[in-house]
Design an enzyme around this catalytic site. Structure first.
Site, short mmCIF file in Angstrom:
data_model
loop_
_atom_site.label_atom_id
_atom_site.label_comp_id
_atom_site.label_asym_id
_atom_site.label_seq_id
_atom_site.Cartn_x
_atom_site.Cartn_y
_atom_site.Cartn_z
N HIS A 24 10.14 -2.09 12.90
CA HIS A 24 10.74 -0.92 12.25
C HIS A 24 12.17 -0.75 12.69
CE1 HIS A 24 8.60 0.29 15.92
NE2 HIS A 24 9.56 1.18 16.11
N ASP A 60 10.44 10.06 11.42
CA ASP A 60 9.80 9.88 12.72
C ASP A 60 9.12 11.19 13.12
OD1 ASP A 60 10.36 7.70 15.29
OD2 ASP A 60 9.50 9.67 15.74
P1 AMP Z 1 9.30 2.45 18.98
O1 AMP Z 1 9.09 3.21 20.26
O2 AMP Z 1 10.65 1.85 18.80
O3 AMP Z 1 8.18 1.47 18.76
O4 AMP Z 1 9.21 3.54 17.83
C1 AMP Z 1 8.02 4.04 17.36
C2 AMP Z 1 8.32 5.37 16.75
O5 AMP Z 1 7.21 5.75 15.95
C3 AMP Z 1 8.54 6.48 17.77
O6 AMP Z 1 9.86 7.01 17.62
C4 AMP Z 1 7.47 7.52 17.41
O7 AMP Z 1 7.91 8.83 17.53
C5 AMP Z 1 7.15 7.15 15.96
N1 AMP Z 1 5.81 7.51 15.52
C6 AMP Z 1 4.65 7.39 16.19
N2 AMP Z 1 3.63 7.82 15.44
C7 AMP Z 1 4.16 8.22 14.25
C8 AMP Z 1 3.62 8.78 13.05
N3 AMP Z 1 2.30 8.99 12.90
N4 AMP Z 1 4.48 9.08 12.05
C9 AMP Z 1 5.79 8.89 12.19
N5 AMP Z 1 6.37 8.36 13.28
C10 AMP Z 1 5.57 8.03 14.30
#
Ligand code: AMP
Length: 115
Positions: free
Chosen positions: A101, A31
């Protein structure tokens, strides 16, 4: 693949991520905004918006994602200390990326209930 989906683009290699594990059905990567010393996302290669959009045909895939989360947690040394696998579903529950995810969090004490 959905062109405007961030995680589809990571799966396709169009956007960089620190990939921890991948196989024919899933990809696991760190993440970008970690909430624990270990914070890995396990995503299906197939675009499914959320847990709420998964159907009976996805049952084996859902089990696979959880097993990958456990495998990654084990390989990163969290089996004994414990870890958490979480699926935020819907904006009201904190989902911000609409490609299913599993969050795998470990490396610190985790409180319950979550915020
Ligand atoms: P959610 O809020 O459960 O939808 O989780 C989405 C997650 O994606 C969050 O914890 C973000 O920090 C993570 N995230 C967003 N953009 C990226 C990225 N480019 N690479 C890795 N993680 C990401």
């Amino acid at each position: 693949m959905e062109n405007n989906c961030l995680f589809c683009r990571i799966v396709a290699g169009e956007i960089a991520a620190e990939i921890i594990y991948s196989d024919e059905r899933s990809v696991a990567f760190r993440d970008i905004n970690p909430q624990a010393p270990t914070h890995v996302l396990v995503v299906p290669r197939e675009h499914i918006e959320s847990l709420d959009d998964a159907t009976q045909k996805d049952e084996a895939l859902l089990g696979h994602l959880l097993r990958v989360a456990a495998r990654v947690a084990n390989e990163m040394g969290h089996s004994e200390s414990g870890y958490r696998a979480v699926i935020n579903t819907g904006a009201g529950a904190g989902q911000s990326v609409f490609h299913l995810h599993v969050h795998m969090l470990g490396g610190r004490a985790l409180e319950w209930p979550p915020g």
